[in-house]
Scaffold this active site. Structure first.
Site, PDB file in Angstrom:
ATOM      1  N   TYR A 188      32.396 -13.255  31.381  1.00 24.62           N
ATOM      2  CA  TYR A 188      33.496 -12.716  30.764  1.00 24.62           C
ATOM      3  C   TYR A 188      33.851 -13.973  29.604  1.00 24.62           C
ATOM      4  O   TYR A 188      33.959 -13.666  28.407  1.00 24.62           O
ATOM      5  CB  TYR A 188      34.980 -12.607  31.539  1.00 24.62           C
ATOM      6  N   THR A 212      47.351 -18.151  44.736  1.00 28.51           N
ATOM      7  CA  THR A 212      46.580 -16.698  44.792  1.00 28.51           C
ATOM      8  C   THR A 212      46.241 -16.431  46.186  1.00 28.51           C
ATOM      9  O   THR A 212      46.634 -15.118  46.359  1.00 28.51           O
ATOM     10  CB  THR A 212      45.680 -17.038  43.767  1.00 28.51           C
ATOM     11  N   GLU A 216      40.431 -19.075  25.911  1.00 28.68           N
ATOM     12  CA  GLU A 216      40.184 -18.086  27.095  1.00 28.68           C
ATOM     13  C   GLU A 216      39.966 -18.951  28.513  1.00 28.68           C
ATOM     14  O   GLU A 216      40.065 -18.128  29.302  1.00 28.68           O
ATOM     15  CB  GLU A 216      38.512 -17.967  26.780  1.00 28.68           C
ATOM     16  N   TRP A 250      46.528 -18.413  19.305  1.00 28.52           N
ATOM     17  CA  TRP A 250      44.859 -18.477  19.082  1.00 28.52           C
ATOM     18  C   TRP A 250      44.531 -17.290  18.364  1.00 28.52           C
ATOM     19  O   TRP A 250      42.986 -17.402  18.003  1.00 28.52           O
ATOM     20  CB  TRP A 250      44.172 -18.725  20.557  1.00 28.52           C
ATOM     21  N   ARG A 251      45.105 -16.397  18.141  1.00 30.44           N
ATOM     22  CA  ARG A 251      44.654 -15.230  17.305  1.00 30.44           C
ATOM     23  C   ARG A 251      44.132 -15.705  15.844  1.00 30.44           C
ATOM     24  O   ARG A 251      44.754 -16.338  15.219  1.00 30.44           O
ATOM     25  CB  ARG A 251      45.574 -13.954  17.182  1.00 30.44           C
ATOM     26  N   CYS A 277      49.070   6.114  23.013  1.00 25.26           N
ATOM     27  CA  CYS A 277      47.893   5.545  23.018  1.00 25.26           C
ATOM     28  C   CYS A 277      46.949   5.952  22.001  1.00 25.26           C
ATOM     29  O   CYS A 277      46.813   7.192  21.788  1.00 25.26           O
ATOM     30  CB  CYS A 277      47.177   5.520  24.385  1.00 25.26           C
ATOM     31  N   GLY A 297      47.877 -24.630  36.832  1.00 25.08           N
ATOM     32  CA  GLY A 297      47.172 -24.294  38.059  1.00 25.08           C
ATOM     33  C   GLY A 297      45.733 -24.013  37.992  1.00 25.08           C
ATOM     34  O   GLY A 297      45.054 -24.192  36.803  1.00 25.08           O
ATOM     35  N   CYS A 354      40.634  10.191  26.876  1.00 27.54           N
ATOM     36  CA  CYS A 354      40.818   9.810  28.129  1.00 27.54           C
ATOM     37  C   CYS A 354      40.826  11.081  29.246  1.00 27.54           C
ATOM     38  O   CYS A 354      41.708  12.004  29.207  1.00 27.54           O
ATOM     39  CB  CYS A 354      42.117   9.116  28.556  1.00 27.54           C
ATOM     40  N   ASP A 390      37.321  -7.777  31.570  1.00 29.75           N
ATOM     41  CA  ASP A 390      38.522  -8.317  32.240  1.00 29.75           C
ATOM     42  C   ASP A 390      39.145  -7.290  32.949  1.00 29.75           C
ATOM     43  O   ASP A 390      38.950  -6.127  32.818  1.00 29.75           O
ATOM     44  CB  ASP A 390      39.557  -9.227  31.654  1.00 29.75           C
ATOM     45  N   CYS A 408      48.148   0.545  27.970  1.00 28.56           N
ATOM     46  CA  CYS A 408      47.405   1.190  29.093  1.00 28.56           C
ATOM     47  C   CYS A 408      47.891   0.277  30.501  1.00 28.56           C
ATOM     48  O   CYS A 408      46.767  -0.324  31.148  1.00 28.56           O
ATOM     49  CB  CYS A 408      45.950   1.430  28.996  1.00 28.56           C
ATOM     50  N   THR A 464      45.859 -16.512  34.257  1.00 27.28           N
ATOM     51  CA  THR A 464      47.174 -17.012  33.806  1.00 27.28           C
ATOM     52  C   THR A 464      47.668 -15.818  32.975  1.00 27.28           C
ATOM     53  O   THR A 464      46.895 -15.332  32.022  1.00 27.28           O
ATOM     54  CB  THR A 464      47.080 -18.654  33.383  1.00 27.28           C
TER      55      THR A 464
END
Length: 362
Positions: free
Chosen positions: A117, A297, A34, A21-22, A197, A78, A203, A135, A187, A40
Protein backbone atom coordinates in the site's frame (compact mmCIF):
# COMPACT_ATOMS: atom_id res chain seq x y z
CA UNK A 1 -9.89 7.40 -18.72
CA UNK A 2 -13.23 5.79 -17.89
CA UNK A 3 -16.36 7.80 -17.21
CA UNK A 4 -16.39 6.59 -13.61
CA UNK A 5 -12.86 7.95 -13.19
CA UNK A 6 -13.75 11.26 -14.81
CA UNK A 7 -16.68 11.77 -12.44
CA UNK A 8 -14.61 10.79 -9.44
CA UNK A 9 -11.76 13.17 -10.28
CA UNK A 10 -14.18 16.01 -11.01
CA UNK A 11 -15.74 15.51 -7.56
CA UNK A 12 -12.29 15.32 -5.97
CA UNK A 13 -11.18 18.61 -7.51
CA UNK A 14 -14.20 20.36 -6.03
CA UNK A 15 -14.72 18.59 -2.71
CA UNK A 16 -11.42 16.86 -1.82
CA UNK A 17 -10.14 17.38 1.70
CA UNK A 18 -7.57 20.05 2.53
CA UNK A 19 -4.79 18.27 4.41
CA UNK A 20 -1.30 19.46 5.43
CA UNK A 21 0.40 16.96 3.12
CA UNK A 22 -1.98 17.39 0.17
CA UNK A 23 -0.35 18.74 -2.92
CA UNK A 24 3.14 18.01 -1.62
CA UNK A 25 5.63 17.33 -4.39
CA UNK A 26 8.44 16.33 -2.04
CA UNK A 27 8.51 12.50 -1.87
CA UNK A 28 9.82 12.72 1.71
CA UNK A 29 6.70 14.59 2.89
CA UNK A 30 4.41 12.13 1.10
CA UNK A 31 6.34 9.23 2.59
CA UNK A 32 6.22 10.39 6.22
CA UNK A 33 2.52 11.28 5.93
CA UNK A 34 1.70 7.80 4.63
CA UNK A 35 3.72 6.13 7.40
CA UNK A 36 1.92 8.19 10.04
CA UNK A 37 -1.48 7.45 8.50
CA UNK A 38 -1.01 3.70 8.87
CA UNK A 39 -3.54 2.56 11.50
CA UNK A 40 -4.03 6.18 12.63
CA UNK A 41 -6.85 8.70 12.18
CA UNK A 42 -6.23 11.67 9.89
CA UNK A 43 -7.12 14.21 12.58
CA UNK A 44 -4.53 12.71 14.93
CA UNK A 45 -1.82 12.74 12.27
CA UNK A 46 -2.18 16.42 11.31
CA UNK A 47 -0.40 17.84 14.35
CA UNK A 48 2.25 15.12 14.43
CA UNK A 49 3.03 15.64 10.75
CA UNK A 50 3.57 19.37 11.24
CA UNK A 51 5.74 18.93 14.34
CA UNK A 52 7.76 16.14 12.71
CA UNK A 53 8.65 18.30 9.69
CA UNK A 54 9.68 21.16 11.97
CA UNK A 55 12.13 18.86 13.75
CA UNK A 56 13.08 16.63 10.80
CA UNK A 57 12.60 18.63 7.57
CA UNK A 58 14.39 16.14 5.30
CA UNK A 59 15.63 12.58 5.04
CA UNK A 60 19.13 13.47 6.24
CA UNK A 61 17.83 14.97 9.49
CA UNK A 62 16.02 11.75 10.36
CA UNK A 63 19.01 9.62 9.42
CA UNK A 64 21.38 11.61 11.64
CA UNK A 65 19.05 11.71 14.66
CA UNK A 66 19.27 9.23 17.53
CA UNK A 67 16.56 6.61 17.88
CA UNK A 68 15.54 8.27 21.13
CA UNK A 69 15.02 11.61 19.37
CA UNK A 70 12.89 9.99 16.69
CA UNK A 71 10.77 8.10 19.22
CA UNK A 72 10.25 11.23 21.32
CA UNK A 73 8.91 13.06 18.26
CA UNK A 74 6.64 10.05 17.62
CA UNK A 75 5.53 9.73 21.25
CA UNK A 76 1.77 9.18 21.58
CA UNK A 77 1.23 8.26 17.93
CA UNK A 78 1.57 4.55 18.66
CA UNK A 79 2.85 1.66 16.55
CA UNK A 80 6.41 2.71 17.31
CA UNK A 81 7.88 0.19 14.89
CA UNK A 82 6.80 2.68 12.21
CA UNK A 83 9.19 5.30 13.58
CA UNK A 84 12.04 2.84 14.00
CA UNK A 85 11.59 1.46 10.48
CA UNK A 86 11.23 4.92 9.01
CA UNK A 87 14.53 5.97 10.53
CA UNK A 88 16.24 2.81 9.26
CA UNK A 89 14.80 3.45 5.81
CA UNK A 90 16.01 7.08 5.82
CA UNK A 91 19.51 5.86 6.63
CA UNK A 92 19.29 3.40 3.74
CA UNK A 93 18.20 6.20 1.41
CA UNK A 94 21.19 8.27 2.49
CA UNK A 95 23.67 5.41 2.26
CA UNK A 96 22.43 3.63 -0.86
CA UNK A 97 20.56 6.29 -2.87
CA UNK A 98 22.57 9.46 -2.08
CA UNK A 99 19.65 10.90 -0.10
CA UNK A 100 17.17 10.61 -2.98
CA UNK A 101 14.02 8.59 -2.33
CA UNK A 102 13.84 6.01 -5.14
CA UNK A 103 11.10 6.31 -7.73
CA UNK A 104 11.32 2.65 -8.71
CA UNK A 105 8.48 0.86 -6.86
CA UNK A 106 10.61 -2.28 -6.50
CA UNK A 107 13.33 -0.29 -4.75
CA UNK A 108 10.78 1.50 -2.58
CA UNK A 109 9.36 -1.77 -1.29
CA UNK A 110 12.82 -2.88 -0.14
CA UNK A 111 12.92 -0.03 2.39
CA UNK A 112 11.90 -1.02 5.97
CA UNK A 113 8.27 -0.25 6.76
CA UNK A 114 7.11 0.09 3.15
CA UNK A 115 4.60 -2.53 2.06
CA UNK A 116 2.41 -2.77 -1.04
CA UNK A 117 0.00 0.00 0.00
CA UNK A 118 2.65 2.52 1.04
CA UNK A 119 4.70 1.72 -2.05
CA UNK A 120 1.70 2.44 -4.27
CA UNK A 121 0.86 5.65 -2.40
CA UNK A 122 4.38 7.10 -2.64
CA UNK A 123 4.96 5.97 -6.22
CA UNK A 124 1.62 7.26 -7.50
CA UNK A 125 1.52 10.56 -5.60
CA UNK A 126 5.18 11.54 -5.80
CA UNK A 127 6.21 9.99 -9.11
CA UNK A 128 2.91 9.40 -10.97
CA UNK A 129 3.55 5.69 -11.26
CA UNK A 130 0.33 3.86 -12.29
CA UNK A 131 -0.17 1.89 -9.07
CA UNK A 132 -3.51 1.56 -7.31
CA UNK A 133 -3.72 1.85 -3.51
CA UNK A 134 -5.76 -0.65 -1.54
CA UNK A 135 -6.55 0.55 1.98
CA UNK A 136 -9.67 -0.14 4.05
CA UNK A 137 -11.59 2.78 2.57
CA UNK A 138 -10.86 1.78 -1.00
CA UNK A 139 -11.64 -1.89 -0.43
CA UNK A 140 -14.99 -0.90 1.06
CA UNK A 141 -15.85 1.27 -1.95
CA UNK A 142 -15.02 -1.43 -4.47
CA UNK A 143 -16.89 -4.09 -2.52
CA UNK A 144 -19.98 -1.90 -2.78
CA UNK A 145 -19.44 -0.97 -6.41
CA UNK A 146 -19.18 -4.65 -7.34
CA UNK A 147 -21.64 -5.88 -4.67
CA UNK A 148 -19.05 -8.34 -3.34
CA UNK A 149 -20.77 -10.35 -0.63
CA UNK A 150 -17.58 -11.73 0.87
CA UNK A 151 -14.98 -10.23 3.23
CA UNK A 152 -12.56 -8.01 1.25
CA UNK A 153 -9.61 -10.29 2.05
CA UNK A 154 -11.35 -13.07 0.11
CA UNK A 155 -11.64 -10.99 -3.06
CA UNK A 156 -8.43 -8.97 -3.24
CA UNK A 157 -7.71 -9.93 -6.86
CA UNK A 158 -11.15 -8.78 -8.01
CA UNK A 159 -10.71 -5.49 -6.15
CA UNK A 160 -7.24 -4.96 -7.62
CA UNK A 161 -8.44 -5.73 -11.15
CA UNK A 162 -11.29 -3.23 -10.83
CA UNK A 163 -8.93 -0.50 -9.61
CA UNK A 164 -6.43 -1.16 -12.40
CA UNK A 165 -9.25 -0.99 -14.94
CA UNK A 166 -10.13 2.55 -13.85
CA UNK A 167 -6.70 3.86 -12.79
CA UNK A 168 -5.74 6.81 -15.04
CA UNK A 169 -2.15 6.66 -16.22
CA UNK A 170 -1.74 10.44 -16.10
CA UNK A 171 -3.25 11.08 -12.63
CA UNK A 172 -2.85 7.92 -10.53
CA UNK A 173 -2.10 9.85 -7.33
CA UNK A 174 -5.26 11.96 -7.65
CA UNK A 175 -7.29 8.82 -8.33
CA UNK A 176 -6.00 7.13 -5.18
CA UNK A 177 -6.54 10.22 -3.03
CA UNK A 178 -10.01 10.72 -4.50
CA UNK A 179 -11.04 7.22 -3.48
CA UNK A 180 -9.61 7.74 0.01
CA UNK A 181 -11.63 10.95 0.39
CA UNK A 182 -14.75 9.32 -0.99
CA UNK A 183 -14.43 6.55 1.60
CA UNK A 184 -13.85 9.04 4.39
CA UNK A 185 -16.57 11.54 3.45
CA UNK A 186 -19.24 9.72 1.40
CA UNK A 187 -18.90 5.94 1.24
CA UNK A 188 -18.51 5.62 5.01
CA UNK A 189 -18.69 2.34 6.95
CA UNK A 190 -22.14 3.18 8.33
CA UNK A 191 -24.88 5.22 6.67
CA UNK A 192 -23.13 5.95 3.35
CA UNK A 193 -24.33 9.14 1.64
CA UNK A 194 -25.18 7.43 -1.63
CA UNK A 195 -27.36 10.18 -3.08
CA UNK A 196 -24.45 12.64 -3.18
CA UNK A 197 -21.88 10.08 -4.28
CA UNK A 198 -20.45 11.06 -7.70
CA UNK A 199 -20.27 7.42 -8.82
CA UNK A 200 -23.40 5.90 -7.24
CA UNK A 201 -24.85 5.16 -10.69
CA UNK A 202 -22.06 2.59 -11.09
CA UNK A 203 -22.67 1.00 -7.70
CA UNK A 204 -24.30 -2.44 -7.75
CA UNK A 205 -24.79 -2.40 -3.98
CA UNK A 206 -26.75 0.85 -4.25
CA UNK A 207 -28.76 -0.59 -7.13
CA UNK A 208 -29.60 -3.68 -5.05
CA UNK A 209 -30.14 -1.63 -1.84
CA UNK A 210 -27.55 -3.67 0.07
CA UNK A 211 -24.90 -0.96 0.61
CA UNK A 212 -25.53 -0.85 4.37
CA UNK A 213 -24.44 -4.46 4.86
CA UNK A 214 -21.34 -4.31 2.68
CA UNK A 215 -18.52 -4.97 2.91
CA UNK A 216 -18.94 -8.23 4.79
CA UNK A 217 -16.97 -7.96 8.02
CA UNK A 218 -13.83 -9.97 8.57
CA UNK A 219 -13.98 -12.42 11.46
CA UNK A 220 -12.21 -10.98 14.47
CA UNK A 221 -10.37 -12.90 17.14
CA UNK A 222 -11.30 -12.14 20.72
CA UNK A 223 -8.92 -9.50 22.04
CA UNK A 224 -6.93 -10.77 25.06
CA UNK A 225 -6.68 -8.82 28.30
CA UNK A 226 -3.57 -8.80 30.50
CA UNK A 227 -2.90 -7.76 34.06
CA UNK A 228 0.36 -5.83 34.40
CA UNK A 229 2.34 -4.74 37.44
CA UNK A 230 5.00 -2.00 37.40
CA UNK A 231 7.18 -0.33 39.99
CA UNK A 232 8.34 3.25 40.42
CA UNK A 233 11.70 2.70 42.13
CA UNK A 234 12.81 5.52 44.43
CA UNK A 235 16.33 6.34 45.58
CA UNK A 236 16.46 9.76 47.16
CA UNK A 237 14.40 11.93 44.83
CA UNK A 238 15.38 10.02 41.71
CA UNK A 239 13.54 7.10 40.13
CA UNK A 240 14.92 4.19 38.13
CA UNK A 241 13.51 3.69 34.65
CA UNK A 242 14.33 1.14 31.96
CA UNK A 243 14.31 1.25 28.19
CA UNK A 244 12.64 -1.47 26.16
CA UNK A 245 14.68 -3.35 23.58
CA UNK A 246 14.33 -1.90 20.08
CA UNK A 247 12.45 -4.86 18.63
CA UNK A 248 8.83 -5.65 19.41
CA UNK A 249 5.90 -3.67 20.76
CA UNK A 250 6.84 -0.23 22.11
CA UNK A 251 10.48 -0.99 21.32
CA UNK A 252 12.96 1.73 22.28
CA UNK A 253 10.61 3.50 24.71
CA UNK A 254 11.37 4.22 28.35
CA UNK A 255 9.05 2.80 31.00
CA UNK A 256 8.54 1.97 34.63
CA UNK A 257 9.88 -1.61 34.87
CA UNK A 258 7.37 -4.42 35.24
CA UNK A 259 5.46 -7.05 33.32
CA UNK A 260 2.61 -9.53 33.19
CA UNK A 261 1.18 -10.93 36.40
CA UNK A 262 1.48 -14.71 36.37
CA UNK A 263 -1.19 -17.16 37.53
CA UNK A 264 -1.62 -17.18 41.33
CA UNK A 265 0.82 -14.25 41.64
CA UNK A 266 -0.06 -11.05 43.47
CA UNK A 267 0.57 -7.71 41.74
CA UNK A 268 3.11 -6.87 44.45
CA UNK A 269 5.05 -10.09 43.96
CA UNK A 270 4.98 -9.57 40.19
CA UNK A 271 6.47 -6.08 40.45
CA UNK A 272 9.29 -7.30 42.68
CA UNK A 273 10.04 -10.30 40.43
CA UNK A 274 9.92 -8.35 37.17
CA UNK A 275 12.22 -5.62 38.50
CA UNK A 276 14.75 -8.25 39.58
CA UNK A 277 14.55 -10.06 36.21
CA UNK A 278 14.72 -6.86 34.18
CA UNK A 279 17.28 -4.80 36.10
CA UNK A 280 18.88 -7.13 38.65
CA UNK A 281 18.06 -4.93 41.65
CA UNK A 282 16.30 -5.66 44.92
CA UNK A 283 13.42 -3.45 45.99
CA UNK A 284 10.89 -3.25 48.77
CA UNK A 285 7.32 -2.86 47.56
CA UNK A 286 5.35 0.02 48.99
CA UNK A 287 1.77 1.09 48.50
CA UNK A 288 -0.11 0.93 45.23
CA UNK A 289 -0.63 4.44 43.92
CA UNK A 290 -2.40 3.80 40.64
CA UNK A 291 -4.37 1.40 38.49
CA UNK A 292 -4.92 2.32 34.85
CA UNK A 293 -6.53 0.66 31.88
CA UNK A 294 -5.27 0.96 28.33
CA UNK A 295 -6.41 -0.55 25.05
CA UNK A 296 -4.03 -1.46 22.24
CA UNK A 297 -5.21 -2.60 18.82
CA UNK A 298 -4.96 -6.31 19.50
CA UNK A 299 -5.15 -6.51 23.29
CA UNK A 300 -5.88 -4.49 26.42
CA UNK A 301 -4.18 -4.15 29.81
CA UNK A 302 -4.89 -3.21 33.38
CA UNK A 303 -1.73 -1.82 34.96
CA UNK A 304 -1.12 -1.84 38.72
CA UNK A 305 1.56 0.65 39.82
CA UNK A 306 3.49 0.53 43.10
CA UNK A 307 5.97 2.76 44.83
CA UNK A 308 9.17 0.77 45.35
CA UNK A 309 12.13 1.55 47.59
CA UNK A 310 15.54 0.72 46.16
CA UNK A 311 17.36 -1.74 48.45
CA UNK A 312 20.48 -3.08 46.72
CA UNK A 313 22.19 -4.13 43.49
CA UNK A 314 23.69 -2.21 40.60
CA UNK A 315 21.20 -1.95 37.73
CA UNK A 316 21.98 -4.15 34.72
CA UNK A 317 20.45 -4.50 31.27
CA UNK A 318 19.11 -8.02 31.84
CA UNK A 319 15.68 -7.62 30.21
CA UNK A 320 16.04 -4.12 28.81
CA UNK A 321 18.39 -2.15 26.56
CA UNK A 322 19.26 0.65 28.99
CA UNK A 323 18.50 2.07 32.42
CA UNK A 324 18.71 5.50 33.99
CA UNK A 325 18.20 7.26 37.31
CA UNK A 326 16.18 10.41 36.58
CA UNK A 327 14.54 13.31 38.32
CA UNK A 328 10.79 13.61 37.82
CA UNK A 329 11.47 16.84 35.91
CA UNK A 330 13.39 14.84 33.29
CA UNK A 331 10.54 12.47 32.41
CA UNK A 332 8.89 14.81 29.85
CA UNK A 333 12.17 14.79 27.89
CA UNK A 334 11.93 11.03 27.27
CA UNK A 335 9.56 8.92 25.17
CA UNK A 336 7.20 6.77 27.26
CA UNK A 337 4.21 4.59 26.28
CA UNK A 338 0.75 6.11 26.70
CA UNK A 339 -0.12 3.73 29.53
CA UNK A 340 2.83 5.08 31.55
CA UNK A 341 1.70 8.63 30.80
CA UNK A 342 -1.51 7.91 32.68
CA UNK A 343 0.58 7.38 35.81
CA UNK A 344 2.59 10.61 35.57
CA UNK A 345 -0.07 12.81 37.13
CA UNK A 346 -0.38 10.36 40.05
CA UNK A 347 3.29 10.58 41.01
CA UNK A 348 4.20 12.62 44.11
CA UNK A 349 6.73 15.41 43.80
CA UNK A 350 9.18 13.71 46.13
CA UNK A 351 10.13 10.29 47.47
CA UNK A 352 7.07 8.96 49.35
CA UNK A 353 9.31 6.77 51.51
CA UNK A 354 10.65 9.90 53.17
CA UNK A 355 7.22 10.19 54.75
CA UNK A 356 6.60 8.15 57.88
CA UNK A 357 3.20 6.86 56.76
CA UNK A 358 4.48 4.92 53.72
CA UNK A 359 3.88 1.21 54.45
CA UNK A 360 6.05 -1.60 53.14
CA UNK A 361 4.27 -4.61 51.67
CA UNK A 362 7.09 -6.88 50.45
Amino acid sequence: MTLLTRRLLKWFKKFGRTLPWRGAKDPYKIWISEIMLQQTQVETVKAYYTRWLQKFPKVESVASATEEEALKAWEGLGYYARARNFQKACRMVCNEFQGKIPSDPNQLEKLPGIGPYTKAAIASMAYRKPLACMDGNIKRIVCRLLAIEHPPSHRLLAIENFLNQHLPKTRPGDFNEALMDLGSMICTPQNPKCLVCPIHTYCKAYEQKIQDRLPVKEKKMKRPHYLISVGVIWKGNKILISRRKSKGLLGGLWEFPGGKIEALETPQACAKREIKEELGVEVSIGEQFGKVKHAFTHFSIEMHAFHCRYVSGKPKTLGCSDWRWVQLSQIPELAFPKANHKLFELLPRQNPFLKSNQKMIL
